[in-house]
Write a protein that holds these residues in place. Sequence first.
Motif, short mmCIF file in Angstrom:
data_model
loop_
_atom_site.label_atom_id
_atom_site.label_comp_id
_atom_site.label_asym_id
_atom_site.label_seq_id
_atom_site.Cartn_x
_atom_site.Cartn_y
_atom_site.Cartn_z
N UNK A 37 79.26 35.06 7.35
CA UNK A 37 77.97 35.28 6.68
C UNK A 37 77.76 34.40 5.46
N UNK A 38 78.84 33.81 4.94
CA UNK A 38 78.67 32.87 3.83
C UNK A 38 78.30 31.48 4.34
N UNK A 39 78.27 31.33 5.66
CA UNK A 39 77.87 30.07 6.30
C UNK A 39 76.77 30.38 7.30
N UNK A 40 75.52 30.45 6.85
CA UNK A 40 74.42 30.85 7.72
C UNK A 40 74.32 30.03 9.00
N UNK A 41 74.76 28.77 8.96
CA UNK A 41 74.67 27.92 10.14
C UNK A 41 75.58 28.41 11.28
N UNK A 42 76.58 29.23 10.95
CA UNK A 42 77.50 29.72 11.98
C UNK A 42 76.94 30.91 12.75
N UNK A 43 75.89 31.53 12.23
CA UNK A 43 75.44 32.82 12.76
C UNK A 43 74.78 32.70 14.14
N UNK A 44 73.78 31.85 14.27
CA UNK A 44 73.06 31.75 15.55
C UNK A 44 73.96 31.30 16.70
N UNK A 45 74.78 30.26 16.53
CA UNK A 45 75.65 29.87 17.65
C UNK A 45 76.60 30.99 18.10
N UNK A 46 77.17 31.73 17.14
CA UNK A 46 78.11 32.79 17.49
C UNK A 46 77.41 33.92 18.24
N UNK A 47 76.22 34.29 17.78
CA UNK A 47 75.51 35.38 18.43
C UNK A 47 74.91 34.94 19.77
N UNK A 57 73.85 44.60 12.75
CA UNK A 57 74.25 43.86 11.55
C UNK A 57 75.03 44.81 10.64
N UNK A 58 76.35 44.83 10.83
CA UNK A 58 77.20 45.79 10.10
C UNK A 58 78.06 45.14 9.03
N UNK A 59 78.38 43.86 9.18
CA UNK A 59 79.25 43.18 8.22
C UNK A 59 78.56 43.11 6.86
N UNK A 60 79.34 43.34 5.81
CA UNK A 60 78.76 43.33 4.47
C UNK A 60 79.86 43.16 3.43
N UNK A 79 72.68 39.46 1.31
CA UNK A 79 71.27 39.07 1.33
C UNK A 79 71.03 37.90 2.28
N UNK A 80 71.59 36.73 1.95
CA UNK A 80 71.36 35.54 2.77
C UNK A 80 71.96 35.71 4.17
N UNK A 81 73.19 36.22 4.23
CA UNK A 81 73.85 36.41 5.52
C UNK A 81 73.13 37.40 6.40
#
Length: 295
Positions: A37-47, A57-60, A79-81
């Motif tokens: 989540x500290x690297x927003x670019x990683x989110x879409x490919x992983x999901x 969205x449970x990670x925090x 927030x951003x993540x």
Amino acid sequence: MRIAVTGKQGQVVQSLLAMAPAHGVELIAIGRPDLDLTDPASVLPALTAAQPDVIVSAAAYTAVDKAESEAELAHAVNAIGAGAVAEAASALGIPVIHLSTDYVFSGDKPSPYVETNPTGPISVYGNTKLEGELRVAAGNANHVILRTAWVYSPFGANFVKTMLRLAESRDELRVVADQRGCPTSALDIAEALIAIATRLSADADPALRGTFHLTGSGEATWAEFAQEIFARLKALGGKSANVVPITTAEYPTPARRPANSRLSGDKLAETYGIRLPDWKRSTDVVMQAILKNAI
């Protein structure tokens, strides 16, 4: 149905992993390094790779006190993540269910909070979680935001496990008695999440979207919660401890806590027909699971 949940170690994630098979749900937990989540670019490919029907969205960042000195990291994750997860769900054309907290409120209200009450966080953690809610709502109209509180389970670190551990070496414990909330089992949260996800994936009704409160039924202070834990521990043959009620002022912490963390679950009950069990009953279930695993 396939649900992707962010994070791997949290109480809700572990509870989802435990409960999903009984509901015929395929649960995919995605965390670092694949999704950071500290690297927003990683989110879409992983999901995208998980091919889910719904995203939870449970990670925090949940270290409430540490957040006071790590505000930038807490903001990046909460927030951003969180916003990036919602945007990814939108790009995939699927619903996102985001977990939030009672800390978005100031705690000054004398009665339980409802979803329409003004927010007013009094800590860095609460502020980051509130911004996360706003980013989730802006990032994906197809969302449910669930505010919960005082979460405990057989997994990870939580109040119940801390009390059980301390009772092994202490005869007396000083516990705050002027903060009131709704203890909530992560096992119950997991059951509700699966039911809500199932409904969202099959029904486009806008009334099913939005912000809801999800907490155990009933209320307690931390001291009353501890007393219930020790009463049940004694009944189960364990070593108990005496609870000495104290004030918040007598137990200072870096982050301020809401004095009133009670959240009304009426909206969720009316919309989804879901109301979580009484916290005392759920505490018994969790304690038996913890003690069984400890033997």
